[in-house]
Design a protein around this motif. Structure first.
Motif, PDB file in Angstrom:
ATOM      1  N   GLN A  19       0.827  -1.209   0.000  1.00  0.00           N
ATOM      2  CA  GLN A  19       0.000   0.000   0.000  1.00  0.00           C
ATOM      3  C   GLN A  19       0.863   1.262   0.000  1.00  0.00           C
ATOM      4  O   GLN A  19       0.580   2.226   0.703  1.00  0.00           O
ATOM      5  N   ASN A  20       1.921   1.266  -0.821  1.00  0.00           N
ATOM      6  CA  ASN A  20       2.841   2.414  -0.816  1.00  0.00           C
ATOM      7  C   ASN A  20       2.473   3.493  -1.835  1.00  0.00           C
ATOM      8  O   ASN A  20       3.165   4.505  -1.937  1.00  0.00           O
ATOM      9  N   GLY A  21       1.432   3.281  -2.606  1.00  0.00           N
ATOM     10  CA  GLY A  21       0.947   4.314  -3.515  1.00  0.00           C
ATOM     11  C   GLY A  21       1.692   4.444  -4.823  1.00  0.00           C
ATOM     12  O   GLY A  21       1.325   5.281  -5.659  1.00  0.00           O
ATOM     13  N   LYS A  22       2.728   3.639  -5.033  1.00  0.00           N
ATOM     14  CA  LYS A  22       3.489   3.736  -6.283  1.00  0.00           C
ATOM     15  C   LYS A  22       2.761   3.008  -7.417  1.00  0.00           C
ATOM     16  O   LYS A  22       2.083   1.999  -7.191  1.00  0.00           O
ATOM     17  N   PRO A  23       2.917   3.490  -8.662  1.00  0.00           N
ATOM     18  CA  PRO A  23       2.390   2.738  -9.805  1.00  0.00           C
ATOM     19  C   PRO A  23       3.210   1.478 -10.027  1.00  0.00           C
ATOM     20  O   PRO A  23       4.322   1.331  -9.493  1.00  0.00           O
ATOM     21  N   TYR A  24       2.666   0.578 -10.831  1.00  0.00           N
ATOM     22  CA  TYR A  24       3.313  -0.708 -11.078  1.00  0.00           C
ATOM     23  C   TYR A  24       3.829  -0.800 -12.508  1.00  0.00           C
ATOM     24  O   TYR A  24       3.213  -0.286 -13.437  1.00  0.00           O
ATOM     25  N   ARG A  25       4.962  -1.480 -12.643  1.00  0.00           N
ATOM     26  CA  ARG A  25       5.551  -1.748 -13.953  1.00  0.00           C
ATOM     27  C   ARG A  25       5.874  -3.244 -14.031  1.00  0.00           C
ATOM     28  O   ARG A  25       6.501  -3.795 -13.128  1.00  0.00           O
ATOM     29  N   ARG A  26       5.440  -3.865 -15.123  1.00  0.00           N
ATOM     30  CA  ARG A  26       5.697  -5.295 -15.286  1.00  0.00           C
ATOM     31  C   ARG A  26       7.162  -5.537 -15.604  1.00  0.00           C
ATOM     32  O   ARG A  26       7.735  -4.863 -16.465  1.00  0.00           O
ATOM     33  N   LEU A  27       7.783  -6.496 -14.913  1.00  0.00           N
ATOM     34  CA  LEU A  27       9.169  -6.876 -15.154  1.00  0.00           C
ATOM     35  C   LEU A  27       9.220  -8.268 -15.762  1.00  0.00           C
ATOM     36  O   LEU A  27       8.455  -9.153 -15.385  1.00  0.00           O
ATOM     37  N   ASP A  28      10.115  -8.442 -16.697  1.00  0.00           N
ATOM     38  CA  ASP A  28      10.247  -9.700 -17.438  1.00  0.00           C
ATOM     39  C   ASP A  28      11.635 -10.275 -17.189  1.00  0.00           C
ATOM     40  O   ASP A  28      12.642  -9.676 -17.568  1.00  0.00           O
ATOM     41  N   PHE A  29      11.699 -11.451 -16.556  1.00  0.00           N
ATOM     42  CA  PHE A  29      12.967 -12.103 -16.281  1.00  0.00           C
ATOM     43  C   PHE A  29      13.113 -13.402 -17.078  1.00  0.00           C
ATOM     44  O   PHE A  29      13.820 -14.319 -16.663  1.00  0.00           O
ATOM     45  N   THR A  30      12.456 -13.448 -18.235  1.00  0.00           N
ATOM     46  CA  THR A  30      12.585 -14.585 -19.136  1.00  0.00           C
ATOM     47  C   THR A  30      13.613 -14.268 -20.218  1.00  0.00           C
ATOM     48  O   THR A  30      14.162 -13.162 -20.288  1.00  0.00           O
ATOM     49  N   ALA A  31      13.846 -15.220 -21.108  1.00  0.00           N
ATOM     50  CA  ALA A  31      14.784 -15.027 -22.212  1.00  0.00           C
ATOM     51  C   ALA A  31      14.309 -13.963 -23.196  1.00  0.00           C
ATOM     52  O   ALA A  31      15.093 -13.501 -24.027  1.00  0.00           O
ATOM     53  N   ARG A  32      13.040 -13.570 -23.111  1.00  0.00           N
ATOM     54  CA  ARG A  32      12.549 -12.479 -23.967  1.00  0.00           C
ATOM     55  C   ARG A  32      13.242 -11.158 -23.648  1.00  0.00           C
ATOM     56  O   ARG A  32      13.319 -10.272 -24.488  1.00  0.00           O
ATOM     57  N   ASN A  33      13.721 -11.030 -22.413  1.00  0.00           N
ATOM     58  CA  ASN A  33      14.465  -9.843 -21.999  1.00  0.00           C
ATOM     59  C   ASN A  33      15.935 -10.076 -22.367  1.00  0.00           C
ATOM     60  O   ASN A  33      16.695 -10.676 -21.608  1.00  0.00           O
ATOM     61  N   SER A  34      16.316  -9.634 -23.541  1.00  0.00           N
ATOM     62  CA  SER A  34      17.651  -9.927 -24.074  1.00  0.00           C
ATOM     63  C   SER A  34      18.761  -9.352 -23.201  1.00  0.00           C
ATOM     64  O   SER A  34      19.882  -9.872 -23.198  1.00  0.00           O
ATOM     65  N   GLU A  35      18.486  -8.289 -22.451  1.00  0.00           N
ATOM     66  CA  GLU A  35      19.504  -7.703 -21.570  1.00  0.00           C
ATOM     67  C   GLU A  35      20.002  -8.721 -20.540  1.00  0.00           C
ATOM     68  O   GLU A  35      21.174  -8.732 -20.168  1.00  0.00           O
ATOM     69  N   LEU A  36      19.091  -9.563 -20.061  1.00  0.00           N
ATOM     70  CA  LEU A  36      19.458 -10.520 -19.022  1.00  0.00           C
ATOM     71  C   LEU A  36      20.533 -11.493 -19.495  1.00  0.00           C
ATOM     72  O   LEU A  36      21.390 -11.906 -18.721  1.00  0.00           O
ATOM     73  N   LEU A  37      20.461 -11.863 -20.758  1.00  0.00           N
ATOM     74  CA  LEU A  37      21.381 -12.864 -21.285  1.00  0.00           C
ATOM     75  C   LEU A  37      22.810 -12.347 -21.363  1.00  0.00           C
ATOM     76  O   LEU A  37      23.758 -13.138 -21.425  1.00  0.00           O
ATOM     77  N   ALA A  38      22.977 -11.033 -21.356  1.00  0.00           N
ATOM     78  CA  ALA A  38      24.301 -10.441 -21.479  1.00  0.00           C
ATOM     79  C   ALA A  38      24.841  -9.921 -20.147  1.00  0.00           C
ATOM     80  O   ALA A  38      25.923  -9.332 -20.112  1.00  0.00           O
ATOM     81  N   ARG A  39      24.097 -10.154 -19.064  1.00  0.00           N
ATOM     82  CA  ARG A  39      24.490  -9.596 -17.767  1.00  0.00           C
ATOM     83  C   ARG A  39      24.839 -10.694 -16.768  1.00  0.00           C
ATOM     84  O   ARG A  39      24.245 -11.770 -16.782  1.00  0.00           O
ATOM     85  N   ASP A  40      25.785 -10.376 -15.890  1.00  0.00           N
ATOM     86  CA  ASP A  40      26.090 -11.223 -14.748  1.00  0.00           C
ATOM     87  C   ASP A  40      25.422 -10.597 -13.532  1.00  0.00           C
ATOM     88  O   ASP A  40      25.864  -9.561 -13.039  1.00  0.00           O
ATOM     89  N   LEU A  41      24.339 -11.208 -13.090  1.00  0.00           N
ATOM     90  CA  LEU A  41      23.582 -10.675 -11.952  1.00  0.00           C
ATOM     91  C   LEU A  41      23.751 -11.564 -10.722  1.00  0.00           C
ATOM     92  O   LEU A  41      22.914 -11.555  -9.826  1.00  0.00           O
ATOM     93  N   SER A  42      24.850 -12.322 -10.675  1.00  0.00           N
ATOM     94  CA  SER A  42      25.081 -13.217  -9.549  1.00  0.00           C
ATOM     95  C   SER A  42      25.368 -12.447  -8.261  1.00  0.00           C
ATOM     96  O   SER A  42      25.132 -12.957  -7.162  1.00  0.00           O
ATOM     97  N   GLU A  43      25.893 -11.231  -8.376  1.00  0.00           N
ATOM     98  CA  GLU A  43      26.109 -10.381  -7.205  1.00  0.00           C
ATOM     99  C   GLU A  43      24.812  -9.627  -6.908  1.00  0.00           C
ATOM    100  O   GLU A  43      24.272  -8.923  -7.787  1.00  0.00           O
ATOM    101  N   THR A  44      24.310  -9.755  -5.689  1.00  0.00           N
ATOM    102  CA  THR A  44      23.025  -9.160  -5.349  1.00  0.00           C
ATOM    103  C   THR A  44      23.034  -7.651  -5.501  1.00  0.00           C
ATOM    104  O   THR A  44      22.027  -7.051  -5.906  1.00  0.00           O
ATOM    105  N   SER A  45      24.152  -7.012  -5.208  1.00  0.00           N
ATOM    106  CA  SER A  45      24.215  -5.551  -5.354  1.00  0.00           C
ATOM    107  C   SER A  45      24.031  -5.143  -6.804  1.00  0.00           C
ATOM    108  O   SER A  45      23.334  -4.152  -7.102  1.00  0.00           O
ATOM    109  N   ASP A  46      24.630  -5.895  -7.738  1.00  0.00           N
ATOM    110  CA  ASP A  46      24.468  -5.587  -9.163  1.00  0.00           C
ATOM    111  C   ASP A  46      23.029  -5.851  -9.617  1.00  0.00           C
ATOM    112  O   ASP A  46      22.465  -5.073 -10.396  1.00  0.00           O
ATOM    113  N   PHE A  47      22.457  -6.938  -9.146  1.00  0.00           N
ATOM    114  CA  PHE A  47      21.077  -7.268  -9.485  1.00  0.00           C
ATOM    115  C   PHE A  47      20.133  -6.180  -8.962  1.00  0.00           C
ATOM    116  O   PHE A  47      19.199  -5.746  -9.645  1.00  0.00           O
ATOM    117  N   THR A  48      20.392  -5.697  -7.751  1.00  0.00           N
ATOM    118  CA  THR A  48      19.554  -4.659  -7.147  1.00  0.00           C
ATOM    119  C   THR A  48      19.635  -3.368  -7.942  1.00  0.00           C
ATOM    120  O   THR A  48      18.616  -2.709  -8.210  1.00  0.00           O
TER     121      THR A  48
END
Length: 224
Positions: A19-48
């Motif tokens: 109930q924080n009042g912010k609007p919502y944006r859909r996030l895609d973490f499938t292979a359709r999101n080509s950016e994910l395939l080129a990124r190393d997100l194993s570090e939580t700080s980078d993923f965040t």
């Protein structure tokens, strides 16, 4: 499960979980999101940083989505690839990505079924499961990646009222070492599980687990 989905659709009101009042944006973490395939997100700080600064435009909105997704992000988490024959990638809940410390509210009356600190890298971290009943049908809602303080003072059978604040989103690393978010899942038959239930499954088990876990969007009713 179709009966449970029908009950959710016909129920007149569920309290918003966030109930924080912010609007919502859909996030895609499938292979359709080509950016994910080129990124190393194993570090939580980078993923965040990727989630909040890039996908959520400097944390100006909440992220949402994931039910039934075949997610590539789990390839970098050993928790989901430990069984090399059956790596898990099908997401069984909906995630809401927003700030650590964000209060969480019960969508409808329930009681505490169980809770646990699932303390493994990539796991749920602090987790609460509530039991509910609609029109005589019993089911459960699971809340993962909470703060450790959310587990304080809990006991099985504790009554939680609709709209009541009962937990909060946890920071990493205590939340299972993820960018801050809520994993929200509906479970029709929890079996012998306590404080835990699979939130991601192998592709071969997709139909079975999605049959046990109806779309949480029918409760969340988030517009995005």
């Amino acid at each position: 499960m179709p009966e449970l989905a029908r009950l959710f659709r016909e129920h007149p009101y569920f309290a918003p979980v966030v109930q924080n009042g912010k609007p919502y944006r859909r996030l895609d973490f499938t292979a359709r999101n080509s950016e994910l395939l080129a990124r190393d997100l194993s570090e939580t700080s980078d993923f965040t940083d990727y989630v909040f600064n890039e996908l959520l435009s400097g944390n100006s909105c909440n992220g949402v989505g994931g039910y039934g997704e075949d997610r590539v992000i789990y390839r970098q988490r050993k928790h989901f690839t430990a069984d090399a024959e059956k790596p898990r990638s099908i997401h069984l809940g909906i995630d809401i990505w927003t700030d650590a410390g964000t209060p969480l509210h019960a969508p409808l009356d329930g009681t505490v079924h169980s809770f646990a600190f699932n303390n493994h890298y990539g796991d749920y971290g602090p987790t609460i499961i509530l039991a509910h009943e609609l029109a005589g049908t019993r089911f459960f809602t699971l809340y993962g990646h909470l703060s450790l303080s959310s587990l304080e003072g809990l006991e099985a059978g504790k009554v939680i009222k609709s709209g009541e604040r009962f937990a909060e989103i946890g920071p990493y690393p205590e939340n299972g070492h993820w960018p801050p978010h809520l994993h929200f899942q509906v479970i029709s038959d929890i079996g012998n599980h306590h404080g835990d239930f699979p939130g991601v499954c192998h592709t071969e088990d997709r139909d079975y687990y999605l049959g046990l876990c109806p779309d949480p969007g029918l409760i969340l009713r988030i517009a995005y």
